[in-house]
Scaffold this active site. Sequence first.
Site, mmCIF file in Angstrom:
data_model
loop_
_atom_site.group_PDB
_atom_site.id
_atom_site.type_symbol
_atom_site.label_atom_id
_atom_site.label_comp_id
_atom_site.label_asym_id
_atom_site.label_seq_id
_atom_site.Cartn_x
_atom_site.Cartn_y
_atom_site.Cartn_z
ATOM 1 N N SER A 182 -28.120 6.658 -31.706
ATOM 2 C CA SER A 182 -29.399 6.436 -32.375
ATOM 3 C C SER A 182 -29.258 6.206 -33.873
ATOM 4 C CB SER A 182 -30.341 7.628 -32.141
ATOM 5 O OG SER A 182 -29.960 8.729 -32.932
ATOM 6 N N LYS A 240 -30.487 13.100 -38.038
ATOM 7 C CA LYS A 240 -31.506 12.077 -38.251
ATOM 8 C C LYS A 240 -31.836 11.970 -39.741
ATOM 9 C CE LYS A 240 -32.466 10.862 -33.967
ATOM 10 N NZ LYS A 240 -31.243 11.478 -33.418
#
Length: 234
Positions: free
Chosen positions: A155, A193
């Site tokens: 991701s 993230k």
Amino acid sequence: MLTRKQYELLVYIDQQLRKSGVSPSFDEMKDALGLKSKSGIHRLITGLEERGFIRRLPHRARAIEILRLPDNMEVSGPKAKRRGKGFALNVIEGDFKLPGAKPAAEAGSVQLPLYGRIAAGTPIEALRDHSHAVDIPAGMIGTGEHYALEIEGDSMTDAGIYAGDTVIIRRSDTAENGSIVVALIEETEVTLKRLRRKGASIALEPANIAFETRIFGPDQVKVQGCLVGLIRKY
């Protein structure tokens, strides 16, 4: 962020330019880094160029210009400046020894605890395995406590972070808006993230359009560290 080999090559090129004023040949770079072929050097040079650290001058053999150096990279010698388009580097020398780290003096490296794997996709619980360690160049880190995690998932690929990479994390419970962080979600999930604060909410953004940004309340997310470096095995 640079891989270990990219960092080593950038240091070597900078040293040779300051020493002789001429960038080393691909063969010299290959020998200096202990690689078997020049194709590996070509990939490293391309990566440094894409990240804006160097520029290859057209129509000139062995012509490489350094545009910038990592913030934590020491530059020695009386002329620690590199002329470019408005580029000048001022370096303050520092001591980057870490409490509890095991230095390898000749290699200029330190050992960091490798806690385990962290998801850069669906969050997983971090593995706090203190029995493993990883060697990294001392110049990759500054002051503070650091640890390493291995990446799973894809991701964060648009930020240059891929499955199998080892990320270097500076332990911290705070982070600037837009930083890539290790985030603990609701005390059970851990993920890597980019952190964005939007009012009273916290957004954890992926760097891959195939994944969705997740929004949490301020009490649901705790910062456990900030990304400061990356190591990739080829």
